[in-house]
Design a protein around this motif. Structure first.
Motif, PDB file in Angstrom:
ATOM      1  N   GLU A  52      35.121  43.927  44.023  1.00 55.46           N
ATOM      2  CA  GLU A  52      33.854  43.358  43.566  1.00 55.46           C
ATOM      3  C   GLU A  52      33.635  42.023  44.264  1.00 55.46           C
ATOM      4  OE1 GLU A  52      31.333  41.987  39.597  1.00 55.46           O
ATOM      5  OE2 GLU A  52      33.519  42.123  39.497  1.00 55.46           O
ATOM      6  N   PRO A  55      31.918  38.079  41.147  1.00 55.06           N
ATOM      7  CA  PRO A  55      31.974  38.559  39.754  1.00 55.06           C
ATOM      8  C   PRO A  55      31.154  37.730  38.776  1.00 55.06           C
ATOM      9  CG  PRO A  55      34.014  37.452  40.347  1.00 55.06           C
ATOM     10  CD  PRO A  55      33.229  37.597  41.612  1.00 55.06           C
ATOM     11  N   THR A  61      32.485  43.046  36.059  1.00 53.43           N
ATOM     12  CA  THR A  61      33.938  43.100  36.281  1.00 53.43           C
ATOM     13  C   THR A  61      34.653  43.737  35.090  1.00 53.43           C
ATOM     14  OG1 THR A  61      33.602  40.916  37.303  1.00 53.43           O
ATOM     15  CG2 THR A  61      35.864  41.714  37.145  1.00 53.43           C
ATOM     16  N   LEU A  64      34.048  47.446  35.083  1.00 53.28           N
ATOM     17  CA  LEU A  64      34.740  48.081  36.213  1.00 53.28           C
ATOM     18  C   LEU A  64      36.224  48.261  35.882  1.00 53.28           C
ATOM     19  CD1 LEU A  64      33.214  46.106  39.236  1.00 53.28           C
ATOM     20  CD2 LEU A  64      32.878  48.538  38.747  1.00 53.28           C
ATOM     21  N   VAL A  71      40.844  46.326  39.929  1.00 49.66           N
ATOM     22  CA  VAL A  71      39.670  45.624  40.454  1.00 49.66           C
ATOM     23  C   VAL A  71      40.142  44.352  41.149  1.00 49.66           C
ATOM     24  CG1 VAL A  71      37.510  44.448  39.898  1.00 49.66           C
ATOM     25  CG2 VAL A  71      38.187  46.504  38.620  1.00 49.66           C
ATOM     26  N   ALA A  73      38.511  41.130  42.579  1.00 48.86           N
ATOM     27  CA  ALA A  73      37.239  40.413  42.542  1.00 48.86           C
ATOM     28  C   ALA A  73      37.305  39.187  43.438  1.00 48.86           C
ATOM     29  CB  ALA A  73      36.906  40.003  41.110  1.00 48.86           C
ATOM     30  N   VAL A 124      31.784  47.263  44.987  1.00 45.45           N
ATOM     31  CA  VAL A 124      30.661  47.131  44.058  1.00 45.45           C
ATOM     32  C   VAL A 124      30.285  45.656  44.021  1.00 45.45           C
ATOM     33  CG1 VAL A 124      29.828  47.475  41.721  1.00 45.45           C
ATOM     34  CG2 VAL A 124      31.474  49.087  42.693  1.00 45.45           C
ATOM     35  N   ALA A 125      29.009  45.356  44.225  1.00 48.59           N
ATOM     36  CA  ALA A 125      28.653  43.942  44.311  1.00 48.59           C
ATOM     37  C   ALA A 125      27.194  43.700  43.948  1.00 48.59           C
ATOM     38  CB  ALA A 125      28.920  43.421  45.724  1.00 48.59           C
TER      39      ALA A 125
END
Length: 288
Positions: A52, A55, A61, A64, A71, A73, A124-125
Motif C-alpha cells: 500500500e 496509508p 490498511t 487490507l 501488508v 505500507a 493498492v494505493a
C-alpha cells in the motif's frame, strides 16, 4: 476504533494535533463502502502480499490486513506513524516503511519485508494527486513482481488511462500504461468521501500487469521516444510532428518511413493504436 469514520478521524487528528500537509497530497479516505469496493477490485486472498502506498490514517490498511497475508505500507510522512499505531493496533501482519514511493524498488522491498511470494504481489494505493503519473509509470516500469495494481487517481487521469485512439484524453500515458498492463475503470469516487475534501472527483483504476508487453517491439527506448514525439505536438500530422525526433532525417525520409509502416502521413499521433506505434517504431529503428 473505525479509521474509516469521519468522526473518528477528526478526533484522531485533533488528539495528535496533526496538520494536513498539502505537499504530500493528504486527503484521507473516510468511507467504508468505497473501501469495500476497492477490496473487491483487488480480489484479495489470505495468501496475498499487498503493497500500500500512502496509508494515511490506516482506514484502507486496516481492511487490507484483514484480507491479505501481509501488508507492506509505504509512507513518506513520518508524522502519521503515531496515528497509525492507534488505528492499526493489534494487527501483526502490517509492516510500515518510511520511504519515498517514487524512489522505492518495490520488488526488493517485498522480498526483504515479506519474502518472495510465488504468485507475485498486489499494489493498492490512494495516490497523491501531485505524483500520480510518475508513480504509475514507476510501478509499471521494471517492477515485474507486481501482478495487479489498484489505484485511486483523479478522474481526469483515469480518463486518460482508459482512453481509446482518437479520443481527446488519449495520449502518451494511455499508450505506456496499456503497453504494460490491461487497464480498466473499476468505479468512480466522489470527492465527498475524503477528509479534507479535494477539489475534484476520483476514480479507481485496475491494472493487471501483462506477462509480456501488449505489442512486440525491437527497441523499447525507440518506441517510447517516438510515442512522446507524436504527442508533444498532438495537433500536427505525424509527418510534421516526428521531425523533432531526429533532425537529421529529411521530410522525404520521414515520408518514406511512414509509408513503409503503412501509416498515412497526414494522420495525427492521437489516432494510432499500440500496434501501429510498434510498427512505426520498428521501421524507424531500422532506418536510423
Amino acid at each position: 476504533m473505525d479509521p474509516a469514520s469521519p468522526r473518528v478521524v477528526r478526533a484522531l487528528l485533533e488528539q495528535h494535533q496533526f496538520r494536513i500537509k498539502k505537499k504530500f497530497g493528504q486527503n484521507f479516505l473516510v468511507d467504508g463502502n468505497i473501501i469495500n469496493k476497492i477490496l473487491n477490485a483487488a480480489e484479495l486472498s489470505n495468501m496475498d502480499v499487498v503493497v500500500e502506498i500512502g496509508p494515511g490514517v490506516g482506514a484502507l490498511t486496516y481492511r487490507l490486513a484483514q484480507k491479505a497475508r501481509r501488508v507492506v505500507a509505504v509512507e513518506i510522512d513520518r508524522t502519521v506513524f503515531p496515528l497509525l499505531a492507534e488505528t492499526l493496533d493489534g494487527l501483526d501482519n502490517i509492516t510500515l516503511v518510511e520511504a519515498d514511493a517514487l524512489k522505492t524498488d518495490f520488488d526488493r522491498l517485498v522480498r526483504e519485508r515479506a519474502g518472495a511470494p510465488a504468485n507475485g504481489y498486489k499494489v493498492v494505493a490512494n495516490l497523491p494527486y501531485y505524483i500520480t503519473t510518475p508513480l504509475i509509470m514507476h510501478l509499471l516500469e521494471g517492477h515485474l513482481g507486481a501482478r495487479k495494481i489498484i489505484v485511486m487517481v483523479q478522474e481526469e487521469v483515469a480518463r486518460r488511462l482508459i482512453a481509446s485512439p482518437g479520443a481527446k484524453d488519449y495520449g502518451a500515458l494511455t499508450v505506456a500504461a496499456n503497453y504494460y498492463a490491461v487497464v480498466e475503470l473499476a468505479f468512480k469516487v466522489p470527492r465527498t468521501v475524503f477528509l479534507p475534501r479535494p477539489e475534484v472527483d476520483s476514480a479507481v483504476i485496475s491494472m493487471t500487469v501483462r506477462k509480456s508487453p501488449a505489442v512486440c517491439v525491437k527497441n523499447e527506448q525507440v518506441y517510447f521516444a517516438l510515442v512522446r514525439a507524436a504527442f508533444q505536438q498532438r495537433r500536427k500530422t505525424l509527418l510534421n510532428a516526428l521531425g523533432n525526433l531526429n533532425k537529421e532525417f529529411s521530410r522525404d525520409k520521414w515520408l518514406n518511413i511512414l509509408r513503409q509502416a503503412e501509416i498515412d502521413p497526414v494522420r495525427r499521433g492521437e489516432t494510432l493504436n499500440l500496434r501501429e506505434f510498434a510498427r512505426l517504431a520498428d521501421v524507424y529503428d531500422q532506418c536510423r
